[in-house]
Design a protein around this motif. Structure first.
Motif, PDB file in Angstrom:
ATOM      1  N   CYS A   1       0.827  -1.207   0.000  1.00 49.77           N
ATOM      2  CA  CYS A   1       0.000   0.000   0.000  1.00 49.77           C
ATOM      3  C   CYS A   1       0.863   1.259   0.000  1.00 49.77           C
ATOM      4  N   GLY A   2       0.192   2.390  -0.145  1.00 51.98           N
ATOM      5  CA  GLY A   2       0.864   3.673  -0.162  1.00 51.98           C
ATOM      6  C   GLY A   2       0.911   4.266  -1.558  1.00 51.98           C
ATOM      7  N   THR A   3       1.401   5.495  -1.666  1.00 53.66           N
ATOM      8  CA  THR A   3       1.468   6.161  -2.972  1.00 53.66           C
ATOM      9  C   THR A   3       2.422   5.426  -3.914  1.00 53.66           C
ATOM     10  N   ALA A   4       3.348   4.626  -3.369  1.00 49.64           N
ATOM     11  CA  ALA A   4       4.232   3.798  -4.189  1.00 49.64           C
ATOM     12  C   ALA A   4       3.775   2.339  -4.177  1.00 49.64           C
ATOM     13  N   GLY A   5       2.492   2.126  -3.914  1.00 46.09           N
ATOM     14  CA  GLY A   5       1.966   0.768  -3.852  1.00 46.09           C
ATOM     15  C   GLY A   5       1.745   0.168  -5.231  1.00 46.09           C
ATOM     16  N   THR A   6       1.645  -1.161  -5.263  1.00 45.48           N
ATOM     17  CA  THR A   6       1.365  -1.844  -6.517  1.00 45.48           C
ATOM     18  C   THR A   6       0.824  -3.230  -6.242  1.00 45.48           C
ATOM     19  N   MET A   7       0.305  -3.872  -7.310  1.00 46.14           N
ATOM     20  CA  MET A   7      -0.104  -5.268  -7.235  1.00 46.14           C
ATOM     21  C   MET A   7       1.043  -6.134  -7.721  1.00 46.14           C
ATOM     22  N   ILE A   8       1.257  -7.267  -7.048  1.00 45.49           N
ATOM     23  CA  ILE A   8       2.392  -8.139  -7.312  1.00 45.49           C
ATOM     24  C   ILE A   8       1.890  -9.560  -7.596  1.00 45.49           C
ATOM     25  N   ALA A   9       2.559 -10.251  -8.514  1.00 42.65           N
ATOM     26  CA  ALA A   9       2.387 -11.692  -8.689  1.00 42.65           C
ATOM     27  C   ALA A   9       3.698 -12.360  -8.306  1.00 42.65           C
ATOM     28  N   ALA A  10       3.602 -13.468  -7.526  1.00 42.51           N
ATOM     29  CA  ALA A  10       4.791 -14.211  -7.121  1.00 42.51           C
ATOM     30  C   ALA A  10       4.558 -15.696  -7.341  1.00 42.51           C
ATOM     31  N   ASN A  11       5.620 -16.404  -7.655  1.00 42.50           N
ATOM     32  CA  ASN A  11       5.537 -17.840  -7.890  1.00 42.50           C
ATOM     33  C   ASN A  11       5.194 -18.566  -6.591  1.00 42.50           C
ATOM     34  N   LYS A  12       4.217 -19.472  -6.651  1.00 40.49           N
ATOM     35  CA  LYS A  12       3.770 -20.160  -5.447  1.00 40.49           C
ATOM     36  C   LYS A  12       4.857 -21.034  -4.842  1.00 40.49           C
ATOM     37  N   ALA A  13       5.651 -21.663  -5.658  1.00 41.04           N
ATOM     38  CA  ALA A  13       6.636 -22.624  -5.164  1.00 41.04           C
ATOM     39  C   ALA A  13       7.854 -21.949  -4.550  1.00 41.04           C
TER      40      ALA A  13
END
Length: 421
Positions: A116-128
């Motif tokens: 969160c925050g003004t420098a926030g973003t959505m992220i995808a990460a590998n489950k394994a």
């Protein structure tokens, strides 16, 4: 206890608290293990909710203080699988991630979350491995301001969705994100990111998915700058177009209200209240287009901050910040009202522990297990004692035999909180 418990396939229950500890209990309530998240900053609280994968891996976001945000994956035995702290921001920004998003969305190969925050973003990460797969950015190379505050939803149609607080709601292609090869991806659409439609606060209420007019829609409740009461809405998942809205004009602004979906496709939204007025509680809205239709309501002089839950009989469960637990039928006729404090004090096992409990304040959402047992967390209503009292409660509720068979019966969609259709 702002977090909500999650139930694994073997009936074990995971819960966390703002004290930054993840607990695992068996289905009889015996503590199996606990794990500290290791924050050196005492202000780095945990407001995330556990999400459980099909293989038993538990994902949890933690760290509300700037710079402390991270996502941890635990194996069922309590060993740590990986820790993610590789958040992203544009070169012109300063990265200081905090984690206020309640739910990690679980996909086939990746998990989805955001800081969160003004420098926030959505992220995808590998489950394994926890390795970063992608992040979201706009045409100028900056992230979606506000980041992720509502958890990331995954649709069957291949879209990802989240709320960015005052910056509106977002939709992006899951396939594009999954194939980004650790690079930035532009979101597909953004809705209500500007005045007067943007939220007047950093709304953290979980959002849901429902079919409206034959379209998959994200649905929820929040208050915009017009301040005409909370707005129950449905947005087209593919385009972000507004399908349905309804202002609840007699209720005040809501900061973290949320919704579930009934068997007949109506939206159950939670409400705040005005001191001295019976205008809190819940409202049931049929998402007709362009304006929704109110079909039922149960109003109380209490604030409801949780996501309601639907059981197999179609009854609606919710709890309040005043510490009461309610069950109403689909017409909002009252079936059950219980004080969580009184339930505890009536049990000799807990009378001494909770003798000074002011009220069992509920920010958590009820979770209905496959056997109909209801799990919910609470903290103390006295703000000075928020870290002194807190508990996970398992309730047997008359008439509740299983979760409801609806598109979105509870927070996170299901007892494991996959946040996926």
């Amino acid at each position: 206890a702002i977090s909500t418990p999650a139930i694994a396939d073997d009936g074990s229950v995971y819960a966390t608290s703002q004290s930054n500890i993840l607990y695992k209990f068996d289905k009889e309530g015996k503590l199996l293990w606990e794990k500290n998240f290791g924050h050196s900053d005492v202000s780095a609280k945990t407001q995330g909710t556990p999400s459980i994968d099909a293989d038993g891996t538990v994902y949890i976001g933690t760290g509300t203080a700037n710079g402390s945000g991270k996502v941890i994956a635990f194996n069922p035995d309590g060993s740590q699988k990986w820790v993610f702290s590789d958040f992203w921001c544009a070169p012109t920004q300063t990265l200081s991630p905090s984690y206020n998003s309640p739910i990690v969305g679980i996909g086939e190969n990746n998990v989805y979350f955001g800081n969160c925050g003004t420098a926030g973003t959505m992220i995808a990460a590998n489950k394994a491995t926890g390795a970063r797969v992608a992040w979201q950015m706009n045409d100028t190379g900056a992230g979606p301001a506000g980041g992720v505050r509502s958890g990331v939803l995954i649709t069957k149609g291949g879209m990802l969705h989240w709320g960015g607080g005052v910056y509106g709601f977002f939709g992006t292609s899951k396939n594009t994100v999954d194939g980004a090869n650790n690079s930035g991806v532009k979101w597909t659409w953004q809705t209500w990111g500007g005045s007067p439609d943007r939220s007047i606060n950093n709304n953290q209420g979980a959002i849901a998915l429902a079919t409206v007019n034959g379209k998959t829609c994200i649905v929820g409740v929040y208050t915009d700058e017009t301040n005409n009461g909370p707005k129950v809405y449905a947005l087209d998942s593919a385009t972000g177009d507004v399908v349905s809205t309804l202002y609840i004009a007699d209720s005040p602004a809501m900061d973290n209200g949320s919704v579930c979906v009934t068997p007949d496709g109506n939206i159950v939204a939670t409400l705040n209240f005005t001191n001295g007025q019976t205008n809190g509680g819940i409202v049931v809205v049929k998402p007709t287009s362009p304006e929704g239709t109110k079909v039922a309501e149960y109003r109380v002089q209490e604030k409801v901050s949780c996501t309601p839950a639907i059981d197999a009989a179609g009854n609606i469960h919710f709890a309040t910040e005043s510490g009461n637990y309610y069950v109403v039928d689909k017409t909002c006729k009252l079936l059950v009202k219980k004080s969580l404090k009184n339930l505890l004090l009536a049990d000799a096992r807990y009378q001494d522990t909770f003798a000074n409990l002011d009220a069992a304040k509920v920010w958590s959402s009820p979770v209905i297990g496959d056997d109909g047992k209801v799990y919910i967390q609470f903290t103390n209503n006295d703000s000075a004692k928020l870290r002194e009292y807190g508990a996970l409660v398992c309730l047997s509720v008359e008439g509740c035999s299983a979760p409801g068979q609806t598109e979105w019966p509870m927070m996170g969609h299901d007892r494991r909180h996959t946040n996926a259709q």
